[in-house]
Design an enzyme around this catalytic site. Structure first.
Site, PDB file in Angstrom:
ATOM      1  N   ASP A 133       0.622  -1.054  -0.100  1.00  0.00           N
ATOM      2  CA  ASP A 133       0.129   0.371  -0.043  1.00  0.00           C
ATOM      3  C   ASP A 133       0.821   1.121  -0.147  1.00  0.00           C
ATOM      4  O   ASP A 133       0.163   2.086   0.057  1.00  0.00           O
ATOM      5  CB  ASP A 133      -1.244  -0.147   1.543  1.00  0.00           C
ATOM      6  N   SER A 134       2.037   1.708  -0.183  1.00  0.00           N
ATOM      7  CA  SER A 134       2.958   1.990  -0.130  1.00  0.00           C
ATOM      8  C   SER A 134       3.039   2.963  -1.812  1.00  0.00           C
ATOM      9  O   SER A 134       3.274   4.122  -1.776  1.00  0.00           O
ATOM     10  CB  SER A 134       4.691   1.362   0.030  1.00  0.00           C
ATOM     11  N   ASP A 178      -1.369  -6.237  -0.471  1.00  0.00           N
ATOM     12  CA  ASP A 178      -0.941  -5.287   0.522  1.00  0.00           C
ATOM     13  C   ASP A 178      -2.864  -4.679   1.423  1.00  0.00           C
ATOM     14  O   ASP A 178      -3.260  -4.165   0.452  1.00  0.00           O
ATOM     15  CB  ASP A 178      -0.526  -3.913   1.605  1.00  0.00           C
ATOM     16  N   LYS A 185      -1.401  -9.262   2.670  1.00  0.00           N
ATOM     17  CA  LYS A 185      -0.513  -8.950   4.050  1.00  0.00           C
ATOM     18  C   LYS A 185      -1.712  -7.766   4.839  1.00  0.00           C
ATOM     19  O   LYS A 185      -1.586  -6.947   4.381  1.00  0.00           O
ATOM     20  CB  LYS A 185       0.827  -8.509   3.486  1.00  0.00           C
ATOM     21  N   GLU A 197      -1.039  -5.435   8.609  1.00  0.00           N
ATOM     22  CA  GLU A 197      -0.598  -4.883   9.513  1.00  0.00           C
ATOM     23  C   GLU A 197      -1.132  -4.932  10.799  1.00  0.00           C
ATOM     24  O   GLU A 197      -1.895  -4.964  11.022  1.00  0.00           O
ATOM     25  CB  GLU A 197      -0.449  -2.994   9.539  1.00  0.00           C
ATOM     26  N   GLU A 227       9.486  -4.646  10.627  1.00  0.00           N
ATOM     27  CA  GLU A 227       9.604  -2.657   9.702  1.00  0.00           C
ATOM     28  C   GLU A 227      10.254  -1.846  10.953  1.00  0.00           C
ATOM     29  O   GLU A 227       9.881  -2.235  11.767  1.00  0.00           O
ATOM     30  CB  GLU A 227       8.700  -2.402   9.332  1.00  0.00           C
TER      31      GLU A 227
HETATM   32  O1  KIV Z   1       3.238  -0.758   1.859  1.00  0.00           O
HETATM   33  C1  KIV Z   1       4.628  -1.808   2.023  1.00  0.00           C
HETATM   34  O2  KIV Z   1       5.168  -1.324   0.487  1.00  0.00           O
HETATM   35  C2  KIV Z   1       4.777  -2.209   2.224  1.00  0.00           C
HETATM   36  C3  KIV Z   1       6.416  -2.679   2.575  1.00  0.00           C
HETATM   37  C4  KIV Z   1       7.488  -1.294   3.070  1.00  0.00           C
HETATM   38  C5  KIV Z   1       6.600  -3.906   3.611  1.00  0.00           C
HETATM   39  O3  KIV Z   1       4.585  -2.661   2.875  1.00  0.00           O
END
Ligand code: KIV
Length: 298
Positions: free
Chosen positions: A59-60, A98, A128, A130, A197
């Site tokens: 989600d970056s 994510d 994924k 969090e 992280e």
């Molecule tokens: O969203 C993302 O890119 C991440 C990574 C930094 C692990 O969660």
């Protein structure tokens, strides 16, 4: 140099698809796991060609490709579109999607329904999520529904405000113990892997002997089973703030700006397009066209 027979290098051996077992085997053998983010077809093709093991549609993307100020606003639909594009560019790496903020926290049912969309609509192999806390139950529910889950502890950007901002986590023994508890709870919930992280290397080193699943670090020191970096950070494409743990391997943004500026210059100076960029027409056809146009004019 003598002009001997040209030796064409053999193409790299075709790799098999990376599975959860592959990652487990790599951990057991002490072979580091390389993971990178990708958010579209070209970045996925690059990840494929580079031979990474895991691709995360993180989600970056909210910040690196969609221009939001944080990861919080990105929607499920936006993430699904990016993940589906990445899927089309990948053959071998494991693809993890994510789950964005607000798409899994409310209930197990919400978490399962969102995870299923990432698998069914975008073709992700895993998802994924969090944090520890309530996310542990969500992870257990998604795993129970047959979808592999990667956990994420330490600095969890979706809830960075509650953590006091984008800062490293677990720097006191008490806070480190909270991170450790989250990690162990996610492992117990059935996660196949964890991301650590922005935590002290000493915390990672103390935790690793207690974790049986592959741990991927980002700003977590060298003791993890693998590392992940954001595609746009490592290639120098993103021009926003870069965290301390980012290592830049290229300056692609500079090359892109140079290329586009050179093109714009060529257009303004009428150097582009050249004759080699145009299509031809036989001279007799041009002459006939002129005649036809004259007839049209009259
Ligand atoms: O969203 C993302 O890119 C991440 C990574 C930094 C692990 O969660």
């Amino acid at each position: 140099m003598s002009a001997g027979p040209r030796i064409t290098p053999a193409p790299p051996a075709k790799r098999g698809a990376v599975t959860l077992s592959t990652l487990g085997e790599k951990k057991a053998l002490g072979e580091p796991i390389a993971m990178v983010t990708a958010y579209d077809y070209p970045s996925a093709r690059v990840a494929e060609a580079a031979g990474v093991d895991v691709v995360l549609v993180g989600d970056s993307a909210a910040m690196t490709v969609l221009g939001y100020p944080s990861t919080v606003p990105v929607s499920v639909e936006e993430m699904l579109m990016l993940a589906a594009a990445a899927r089309r560019g990948l053959e071998t790496p494991l693809l993890v999607g994510d789950l964005p903020f607000g798409s899994y926290e409310v209930s197990d049912e919400q978490a399962i329904a969102t995870a299923q969309r990432f698998v069914k609509e975008a073709g992700c192999d895993a998802v994924k999520l969090e944090r520890g806390g309530t996310s542990v139950d969500r992870a257990r529910a998604i795993v129970g529904a047959g979808i592999p889950v990667m956990g994420h502890v330490g600095l969890t950007p979706q809830t960075a405000t509650a953590l006091g901002g984008y800062r490293s986590q677990g720097r006191t023994a008490d806070r480190a113990l909270e991170v450790a508890r989250d990690a162990l709870a996610l492992q117990d919930a059935g996660c196949f892997s964890l991301v650590f992280e922005a935590v002290p290397s000493a915390l990672t080193a103390a935790l690793m002997p207690r974790i049986e699943i592959p741990v991927i670090g980002i700003g977590a020191g060298p003791a993890t089973d693998g590392q992940v970096l954001v595609f746009h950070d490592l290639l120098g494409i993103y021009d926003g703030h870069a965290a301390r743990f980012v290592k830049r391997y290229a300056n692609v943004r500079e090359a892109m700006v140079e290329g586009v500026a050179a093109y714009a210059d060529d257009v303004r100076e009428r150097r582009y397009p050249g004759p080699e960029h145009g299509y031809t027409m036989a001279p007799d056809e041009v002459a006939r066209l002129e005649e036809l146009l004259v007839r049209c004019d009259s």
